[in-house]
Scaffold this motif. Structure first.
Motif, PDB file in Angstrom:
ATOM      1  N   LYS A  17     112.982  85.450 -38.975  1.00 39.69           N
ATOM      2  CA  LYS A  17     112.114  84.314 -39.696  1.00 39.69           C
ATOM      3  C   LYS A  17     111.872  84.820 -41.041  1.00 39.69           C
ATOM      4  N   ILE A  18     110.982  84.099 -41.860  1.00 40.05           N
ATOM      5  CA  ILE A  18     110.657  84.563 -43.205  1.00 40.05           C
ATOM      6  C   ILE A  18     109.188  84.758 -43.279  1.00 40.05           C
ATOM      7  N   ASP A  19     108.964  85.958 -42.891  1.00 42.45           N
ATOM      8  CA  ASP A  19     107.428  86.475 -42.735  1.00 42.45           C
ATOM      9  C   ASP A  19     107.046  87.509 -43.833  1.00 42.45           C
ATOM     10  N   LEU A  20     106.314  87.108 -44.777  1.00 43.69           N
ATOM     11  CA  LEU A  20     106.028  88.260 -45.611  1.00 43.69           C
ATOM     12  C   LEU A  20     104.778  89.242 -45.141  1.00 43.69           C
ATOM     13  N   THR A  21     104.022  88.616 -44.105  1.00 38.98           N
ATOM     14  CA  THR A  21     102.853  89.431 -43.501  1.00 38.98           C
ATOM     15  C   THR A  21     103.004  89.207 -42.024  1.00 38.98           C
ATOM     16  N   PRO A  22     103.930  90.210 -41.280  1.00 38.57           N
ATOM     17  CA  PRO A  22     104.369  89.948 -39.955  1.00 38.57           C
ATOM     18  C   PRO A  22     103.112  91.031 -39.196  1.00 38.57           C
ATOM     19  N   GLY A  23     102.416  91.673 -39.710  1.00 40.25           N
ATOM     20  CA  GLY A  23     101.512  92.419 -39.006  1.00 40.25           C
ATOM     21  C   GLY A  23     102.285  93.709 -38.385  1.00 40.25           C
ATOM     22  N   VAL A  24     103.100  93.858 -37.615  1.00 44.09           N
ATOM     23  CA  VAL A  24     103.974  94.873 -37.133  1.00 44.09           C
ATOM     24  C   VAL A  24     105.319  94.536 -37.230  1.00 44.09           C
ATOM     25  N   GLY A  25     106.212  95.371 -38.011  1.00 43.42           N
ATOM     26  CA  GLY A  25     107.577  95.148 -38.127  1.00 43.42           C
ATOM     27  C   GLY A  25     107.875  95.019 -39.592  1.00 43.42           C
ATOM     28  N   ASP A  26     108.828  94.645 -40.098  1.00 44.42           N
ATOM     29  CA  ASP A  26     109.171  94.630 -41.453  1.00 44.42           C
ATOM     30  C   ASP A  26     108.928  93.332 -42.079  1.00 44.42           C
ATOM     31  N   PRO A  27     108.126  93.073 -43.088  1.00 47.14           N
ATOM     32  CA  PRO A  27     108.176  92.035 -43.777  1.00 47.14           C
ATOM     33  C   PRO A  27     109.652  91.520 -44.266  1.00 47.14           C
ATOM     34  N   PHE A  28     109.744  90.034 -44.625  1.00 39.56           N
ATOM     35  CA  PHE A  28     110.943  89.731 -45.005  1.00 39.56           C
ATOM     36  C   PHE A  28     111.103  90.293 -46.265  1.00 39.56           C
ATOM     37  N   VAL A  64      88.915  76.951 -15.112  1.00 40.53           N
ATOM     38  CA  VAL A  64      88.951  77.871 -16.378  1.00 40.53           C
ATOM     39  C   VAL A  64      89.531  76.952 -17.194  1.00 40.53           C
ATOM     40  N   ASP A  65      89.188  76.992 -18.561  1.00 41.30           N
ATOM     41  CA  ASP A  65      89.593  76.340 -19.655  1.00 41.30           C
ATOM     42  C   ASP A  65      90.866  76.685 -20.199  1.00 41.30           C
ATOM     43  N   VAL A  66      92.011  75.895 -20.260  1.00 42.53           N
ATOM     44  CA  VAL A  66      93.178  76.347 -20.772  1.00 42.53           C
ATOM     45  C   VAL A  66      93.523  75.821 -22.094  1.00 42.53           C
ATOM     46  N   ILE A  67      93.736  76.728 -22.768  1.00 44.38           N
ATOM     47  CA  ILE A  67      94.196  76.579 -24.217  1.00 44.38           C
ATOM     48  C   ILE A  67      95.745  76.601 -24.494  1.00 44.38           C
ATOM     49  N   ASP A  68      96.453  75.726 -24.857  1.00 41.93           N
ATOM     50  CA  ASP A  68      97.712  76.022 -25.249  1.00 41.93           C
ATOM     51  C   ASP A  68      98.280  75.866 -26.699  1.00 41.93           C
ATOM     52  N   ASP A  69      99.286  75.899 -27.067  1.00 42.24           N
ATOM     53  CA  ASP A  69      99.614  75.940 -28.714  1.00 42.24           C
ATOM     54  C   ASP A  69      99.798  74.025 -29.236  1.00 42.24           C
ATOM     55  N   ALA A  70      99.346  73.228 -28.106  1.00 49.42           N
ATOM     56  CA  ALA A  70      99.613  71.832 -28.666  1.00 49.42           C
ATOM     57  C   ALA A  70      98.754  71.581 -30.024  1.00 49.42           C
ATOM     58  N   GLY A  71      97.746  72.201 -30.454  1.00 51.02           N
ATOM     59  CA  GLY A  71      97.103  72.197 -31.987  1.00 51.02           C
ATOM     60  C   GLY A  71      97.965  73.100 -32.930  1.00 51.02           C
ATOM     61  N   GLY A  72      98.760  74.101 -32.637  1.00 53.31           N
ATOM     62  CA  GLY A  72      99.750  74.747 -33.544  1.00 53.31           C
ATOM     63  C   GLY A  72      98.727  75.701 -34.101  1.00 53.31           C
ATOM     64  N   LYS A  73      97.540  76.155 -33.687  1.00 52.21           N
ATOM     65  CA  LYS A  73      96.640  77.021 -34.116  1.00 52.21           C
ATOM     66  C   LYS A  73      97.038  78.699 -33.596  1.00 52.21           C
ATOM     67  N   TYR A  74      97.278  78.530 -32.302  1.00 57.30           N
ATOM     68  CA  TYR A  74      97.449  79.818 -31.839  1.00 57.30           C
ATOM     69  C   TYR A  74      98.540  80.602 -31.595  1.00 57.30           C
ATOM     70  N   HIS A  75      99.689  80.060 -32.251  1.00 59.57           N
ATOM     71  CA  HIS A  75     101.042  80.431 -31.797  1.00 59.57           C
ATOM     72  C   HIS A  75     102.025  80.260 -33.133  1.00 59.57           C
ATOM     73  N   VAL A  76     102.798  81.107 -33.824  1.00 64.02           N
ATOM     74  CA  VAL A  76     103.503  80.854 -34.719  1.00 64.02           C
ATOM     75  C   VAL A  76     105.271  81.231 -34.018  1.00 64.02           C
ATOM     76  N   SER A  77     106.129  80.475 -34.499  1.00 66.60           N
ATOM     77  CA  SER A  77     107.507  80.795 -33.968  1.00 66.60           C
ATOM     78  C   SER A  77     108.149  82.269 -34.688  1.00 66.60           C
ATOM     79  N   GLY A  78     109.085  83.019 -33.864  1.00 65.89           N
ATOM     80  CA  GLY A  78     109.608  83.952 -34.541  1.00 65.89           C
ATOM     81  C   GLY A  78     111.032  83.601 -35.289  1.00 65.89           C
ATOM     82  N   HIS A  79     111.359  82.421 -35.306  1.00 62.01           N
ATOM     83  CA  HIS A  79     112.716  81.876 -35.973  1.00 62.01           C
ATOM     84  C   HIS A  79     112.340  81.250 -37.147  1.00 62.01           C
ATOM     85  N   ALA A  80     113.446  81.225 -38.175  1.00 56.44           N
ATOM     86  CA  ALA A  80     113.463  80.447 -39.335  1.00 56.44           C
ATOM     87  C   ALA A  80     113.396  79.024 -38.955  1.00 56.44           C
ATOM     88  N   ASN A  81     112.529  78.285 -39.541  1.00 63.54           N
ATOM     89  CA  ASN A  81     112.629  76.976 -39.706  1.00 63.54           C
ATOM     90  C   ASN A  81     113.703  76.185 -40.600  1.00 63.54           C
TER      91      ASN A  81
END
Lengths: 559, 559
Positions: B172-183, B359-376
């Protein structure tokens, strides 16, 4: 109103659809505990999958409880003609024997199902909508038109000595649905104005946060797409979604294309719609034979198979031809539908087959070519607000949907209860209480017979599929001596194991060694002998191929 | 540069990953046709499902072609440590016998896999990134750091006598990936500036229209959610996504929670990350024993099982307890992950189990808690524009992704080719051509043995699961006369059929009638006898239960 006797109670009992999406079956009753007069609302089915129900043809609710109460059933009310609401009527009608009520289109479909099972057509009574009342003793039932993705959907108004229940049925709030009834605010307000004891309400889309969109919003985008497409356009949706068929067909005509319907359920549904006068402004269609002579850029096929079903028209087109028609480079295939969770693999499979043919596939990823038939969260709130029920009972949804729907109600001051299949709710007092837990479950239609969910039949199949099978045969002669060596056959297992020897031979050798050394007492004892042979066969398989297969042992005694 | 001989050619051959998501395995080669020196890029696996591969443990690429060319393999290059890129290394290394190259974290994981299969650690050479060059004769390979959802992912620069190939790897093109190499734009520009013969490029997200988002964008929302939650928070993601583990752990600490990691792969991955110095700013974690003493509102568990896997920590928590820890009303479960198509049923199953626990379950339906690892799609365009290849070869994707990726390239003036598994592309000339079609496919790891996709073993299991099984045994004596009646056993079939009689008895009766009337010639002929018995058993089953089961016939001859 019937006179209320002491101890009489009002009950609600879901037998299907509460804790799952599909297989809807709800019971309401009024009377002395255990002697309530009952009505059944919907008798639906759900569909098998390879993971849990391989080889099963159809899944029906377990209606044992209802069958025992057959004499108390006053009527079966079908809200609309979707399979998960009407699909079990043919299978169960004989067991329940009560009159069936439905609006004309639904009745048409229900009668077809009853006929397939040899039941008379006249068990279905066609009803008019509110203010018509069907009198079932203490329970008086009226049909309230409501918008959904199939014509003539209805909610039910059930008047009881304890007050009025509104059963929403599956619904959305659509003021311009194309075919079928627009959502009628005034009607729902009118039936709610004197107070609603309980709203029993569709929950499937409680996690969809945006207001639902009308059927009428997607026509223009579909027409644009069809105009822009170079080659043939093929579109799929649920055949029962007559409004969508009309939207697609009208868009095709606007784009200068002839329309051809393909697939058995497409024929059946449009036939039913025609017979009940619902296809009045549907564009003319052409036959598959005529379609062969229409230039591809002037043709749209409307086909079955939106869920990737292996035998549907869509899959057959993906594989090659269907009734002489085939797709090729430059054609477009439109999924005007949502993929039901669990069907993704099948849908993706045919998408890739189309891709290999050079066909462009368009799905609903952009939200332009499909709208849901169910009420989204804001629309649920609208119905709550119109009806202002004392109690909110979410139905038709998985546990997470029912729970979320109760939470949604609570946030806005409504009392709600999560009532799952088998949970009999007593609605008589001010607070709903659980009266009883009824044993429920699923019945499998397997070939032509019904088998129980816990009969072990499907479990055995799953085990064979996961583990493979070894069959061991051994002949014991009249003197209780082995006659020859044990014989092994494999099914679904690798022929060669770790030692590079034949697995059959490896097992046979170990079994022979055991048999030749076995004590007379063991050889006389079928149970002990089978147990030992089974263990040895499994142990050898485990060491040779790292699997523990199912083992069937057949000892034949010459005596 | 090596000297170019006449007839030498540059080839690209995908053996897995091109026409599917998962099971990546690509080959590049240079030399005389049929004698090219080869390098292998990635050796991944994919996962079985009940629909198509019941009971299978793991799916590996079919590497028969490579094994025959073993002597020509110069090296195996692993781009990153995801199972679908490195998972087959332990199973296949012996068959290929070439040195394995990888960056430190990937090498750590690869070595663990090789060790499990008893291979020496030193077959893996740890490489540094570009400008280090691994010399494989005519092919010179350098690792180009690239951002993805696992640390130390890399693309490859492969210099050949025909020019430079860039193999993107998953990215993916990530300039701030946290761990690992930025693009690293500058790096990719530098290696592209002298011209790129071919870009072989990740395709999985070509249908995702929005630019991809950085790992760094989701931390604040996750921290907010964790602060707002009343009870315990449990989060799941892929254990290999070390950056996400860090994002989640840091958010937990910000929200005043202690962090506890649960699940075997969680331990293994963080161990590998620690050993390779990648966990430097990872918050401290506590043991499951210590977690038992932390108030729920101050605790976050990070667990395996984002895909609903039945034995993972998430599923065990849904069922009750895991290492003494359990969830209850008021707790929150977060899927910081995407559900891979095909896994929906499993994920939904545990969501509903959590719902039943309150238990309350939260998934990524809202797009807030996950990003993909692949290039869109827009990020793919970015890489096209940086590298400006003569030829675009989409890899890692289903057919529809590869085809769409080529179309995307074409729209912007790039020459592209859809090359699926087994299609050997000759890249020597100005236009890519198909040199050869290689037979490829899948190998199933079934227990401890490898079986071929077309061996019929899995097909037999599927048939038993769909149809059930009848086993018929018959003993024929020394005079070729039946000794007693045929004997029938059922597996996975209803016991009682339409006639309300035992299915076993109905079949046995029909078989006995046949056997008692059969001609001596038939009784002497095993093939004819088995065929007849099988047909009769199926016919009777069809009439009794409406199914045609699998039939195994075992004739024992006393001779």
């Amino acid at each position: 109103m019937s006179r209320k006797k002491q101890n009489d109670r009002l009950i609600y009992l879901p037998l299907g659809g509460a804790g799952e999406i599909g297989m809807n079956a709800y019971v309401y009753g009024y009377g002395a505990p255990g002697k309530e007069k009952l009505i059944v609302v919907d008798l639906g089915v759900t569909f098998p999958d390879m993971d849990t129900t391989p080889g099963v043809d159809l899944i029906l609710p377990d209606i044992d409880w209802l069958v025992k109460r057959k004499a108390d059933i006053e009527g079966i009310f079908i809200t609309h003609a979707h399979e998960d609401h009407v699909g079990a009527i043919g299978h169960f009608w004989e067991d329940l024997g009560a009159p069936v009520y439905a609006r004309p289109f639904t009745a048409n479909i229900a009668r077809r199902k009853l006929q397939e099972h040899g039941h008379p057509e006249n068990v279905v009574t066609v009803v008019d909508v509110y203010p018509q009342v069907i009198d079932c003793g203490a329970l008086k039932v009226s049909y309230l038109p409501i918008s959904h993705s199939i014509p003539e959907s209805a909610g039910l108004m059930i008047d009881t000595p304890e007050g009025r229940i509104l059963h929403s049925g599956d619904f959305k709030i659509d003021l311009t649905p194309g075919v079928g009834d627009p959502f009628n605010h005034a009607l729902w307000e009118e039936v709610s104005k004197d107070g609603v004891k309980a709203l029993v309400c569709d929950s499937t889309n409680v996690f969809s946060m945006e207001p639902g969109r009308s059927e009428s919003t997607i026509g223009p985008a579909i027409a644009d797409m069809m105009r822009a497409a170079d080659g043939m356009v093929v579109a799929t949706t649920f055949a029962s979604n007559i409004a969508r068929l009309r939207t697609l067909a009208q868009a095709a005509v606007e784009a200068g294309r002839s329309v051809c319907l393909l697939g058995r359920s497409m024929q059946r549904m449009t036939e039913a719609a025609k017979e009940t006068g619902l296809l009045t402004d549907f564009p003319p269609t052409i036959s598959p034979e005529d379609a062969l002579n229409v230039p591809r850029e002037s043709l749209m096929l409307l086909v079955t198979g939106s869920q990737g079903e292996r035998r549907a028209a869509s899959a057959q087109l993906a594989q090659g031809k269907y009734l002489g028609l085939s797709m090729k480079e430059g054609d477009t295939f439109l999924f005007s539908s949502k993929t039901i969770p669990g069907n993704e693999r099948g849908v993706i499979r045919i998408m890739n087959m189309f891709s290999e043919l050079g066909v462009d596939v368009i799905d609903d990823a952009g939200g332009k070519y499909h709208v849901s038939g169910h009420a989204n969260r804001p629309d649920l709130i609208t119905l709550h607000e119109i009806t202002k029920p004392q109690i909110l009972i979410p139905m038709h949804g998985e546990h997470r949907h029912l729970r979320e729907h109760v939470k949604l109600g609570n946030e806005r001051g409504l009392t709600g209860v999560v009532a799952v299949n088998g949970m009999m709710i007593d609605l008589s007092g001010n607070q709903p209480t659980v009266a009883e837990y009824i044993e429920t479950g699923r019945t499998y239609l397997d070939g032509s017979v019904q088998v129980g969910q816990f009969d072990g039949i499907v479990r055995d199949r799953i085990r064979m599929a996961l583990n493979g099978q070894i069959v061991v045969t051994l002949i014991i002669d009249e003197q209780d001596e082995p006659l020859g060596d044990p014989w092994v056959e494999l099914s679904g297992l690798a022929e060669t194991g770790r030692s590079n020897a034949s697995l059959v031979e490896a097992i046979e050798e170990d079994l022979s060694q055991f048999v030749n050394r076995a004590k007379p007492k063991t050889l006389r004892d079928d149970v002990a002998l089978e147990k030992e042979l089974k263990q040895i066969a499994r142990r050898t398989a485990q060491s040779e191929i790292g699997k523990k297969p199912e083992v069937m042992v057949i000892v034949s005694r010459l005596s």
